[in-house]
Motif scaffolding. Structure first.
Motif, short mmCIF file in Angstrom:
data_model
loop_
_atom_site.label_atom_id
_atom_site.label_comp_id
_atom_site.label_asym_id
_atom_site.label_seq_id
_atom_site.Cartn_x
_atom_site.Cartn_y
_atom_site.Cartn_z
N ASP A 39 0.83 -1.21 0.00
CA ASP A 39 0.00 0.00 0.00
C ASP A 39 0.86 1.26 0.00
O ASP A 39 0.36 2.35 0.25
N ALA A 40 2.14 1.10 -0.29
CA ALA A 40 3.12 2.19 -0.37
C ALA A 40 3.62 2.63 1.00
O ALA A 40 4.47 3.52 1.09
N GLY A 41 3.13 2.00 2.06
CA GLY A 41 3.62 2.34 3.39
C GLY A 41 4.82 1.48 3.75
O GLY A 41 4.94 0.34 3.31
N VAL A 42 5.74 2.01 4.51
CA VAL A 42 6.83 1.20 5.08
C VAL A 42 6.87 1.47 6.58
O VAL A 42 6.63 2.58 7.03
N TYR A 43 7.15 0.40 7.33
CA TYR A 43 7.32 0.54 8.77
C TYR A 43 8.82 0.61 9.03
O TYR A 43 9.56 -0.32 8.73
N LEU A 44 9.27 1.73 9.58
CA LEU A 44 10.69 1.92 9.83
C LEU A 44 10.97 1.91 11.32
O LEU A 44 10.23 2.52 12.10
N GLY A 45 12.02 1.22 11.70
CA GLY A 45 12.42 1.19 13.09
C GLY A 45 13.89 0.84 13.19
O GLY A 45 14.61 0.90 12.19
N ALA A 46 14.33 0.47 14.39
CA ALA A 46 15.73 0.11 14.59
C ALA A 46 15.80 -1.08 15.53
O ALA A 46 14.95 -1.24 16.42
N ASP A 47 16.81 -1.94 15.31
CA ASP A 47 17.00 -3.07 16.22
C ASP A 47 17.86 -2.62 17.41
O ASP A 47 18.19 -1.44 17.53
N GLY A 48 18.22 -3.58 18.28
CA GLY A 48 18.96 -3.23 19.49
C GLY A 48 20.29 -2.55 19.23
O GLY A 48 20.79 -1.79 20.06
N GLU A 49 20.86 -2.83 18.06
CA GLU A 49 22.16 -2.22 17.71
C GLU A 49 22.00 -0.92 16.93
O GLU A 49 22.99 -0.37 16.45
N GLY A 50 20.78 -0.48 16.78
CA GLY A 50 20.55 0.77 16.06
C GLY A 50 20.49 0.63 14.56
O GLY A 50 20.46 1.63 13.84
N ARG A 51 20.50 -0.63 14.09
CA ARG A 51 20.39 -0.84 12.64
C ARG A 51 18.95 -0.66 12.20
O ARG A 51 18.03 -1.09 12.89
N THR A 52 18.80 -0.05 11.04
CA THR A 52 17.45 0.19 10.51
C THR A 52 16.76 -1.12 10.18
O THR A 52 17.36 -2.02 9.59
N VAL A 53 15.52 -1.21 10.58
CA VAL A 53 14.70 -2.37 10.25
C VAL A 53 13.48 -1.85 9.49
O VAL A 53 12.87 -0.86 9.89
N GLU A 54 13.21 -2.51 8.36
CA GLU A 54 12.08 -2.05 7.54
C GLU A 54 11.12 -3.21 7.29
O GLU A 54 11.53 -4.29 6.90
N PHE A 55 9.85 -2.96 7.50
CA PHE A 55 8.82 -3.95 7.22
C PHE A 55 7.88 -3.42 6.16
O PHE A 55 7.58 -2.23 6.11
#
Ligand code: MG
Length: 200
Positions: A39-55
């Motif tokens: 739907d053109a949305g991305v969920y952006l966050g970070a893991d424990g080490e500060g690495r970007t996580v994208e869903f």
């Protein structure tokens, strides 16, 4: 369904039957990812080490539609303008080997390479898109398709527009319409079901 193909009163492609003569020529279906498979949305966050996580959220019903295209002998490729591991994971799930993620969103050279590699003319290419990076390919493809949520420029270039938005069944709708226009849908569904009707 109107059965009429072409452009409507507002300069938009009709949502009626997909043009059969164009559908029968298609051997390669190119899918955009963001806004088409999602739907053109991305969920952006970070893991424990500060690495970007994208869903990203993909539609499972789209996946079976893609599988039925593949079983009909149509090659399916993913060409995205954004680099994301989530896209790789989904392509692998779908058995799509041609998964290209191009930072800078220059999709035309990628699709042209795929087309030439398969020995196809442009009229054998269908492109499903939603935004400006898809336009250079859609301008050449024999069957340019826009999803419901596509920007006006993309809708204007499309020969067919889905009723469902990207990430909410648009690709499944296109797969069904393409195979229906070729007269292959019923046989594909029957073959799929027949393979699953056997009792263990
Ligand atoms: Mg897009």
């Amino acid at each position: 369904m109107s059965g009429i193909s072409g452009r409507g009163a507002e300069g938009d492609a009709h949502r009626g039957d997909l043009p059969a003569e164009a559908a029968r020529k298609v051997s390669l279906v190119v899918l955009d990812v963001d806004g088409v498979l999602t739907d053109a949305g991305v969920y952006l966050g970070a893991d424990g080490e500060g690495r970007t996580v994208e869903f990203k959220r993909f539609d499972i019903q789209d996946g079976l539609g893609i599988r039925l295209l593949q079983e009909a002998g149509i090659q399916v490729a993913i060409v995205s303008g954004r680099v994301s591991p989530a896209t790789e994971v989904r392509a692998r799930e779908l058995g799509i080997e041609a998964c290209h993620q191009e930072p800078g969103a220059r999709k035309l050279p990628v699709v042209d390479r795929l087309r030439r590699g398969a020995g196809l003319e442009w009229d054998a290419v269908a492109m499903v898109g939603d935004d400006l990076p898809d336009l250079p390919v859609m301008e050449l493809a024999g069957l340019p398709v826009a999803v419901e949520n596509a920007v006006p420029e993309v809708r204007a270039q499309a020969r067919w527009v889905t009723g469902a938005p990207g990430g909410r069944g648009a690709v499944r709708e296109f797969c069904r319409a393409l195979l229906q226009a070729r007269g292959e849908w019923d046989a594909r569904v029957e073959a799929y079901l027949e393979a699953r009707r056997g009792m263990p």
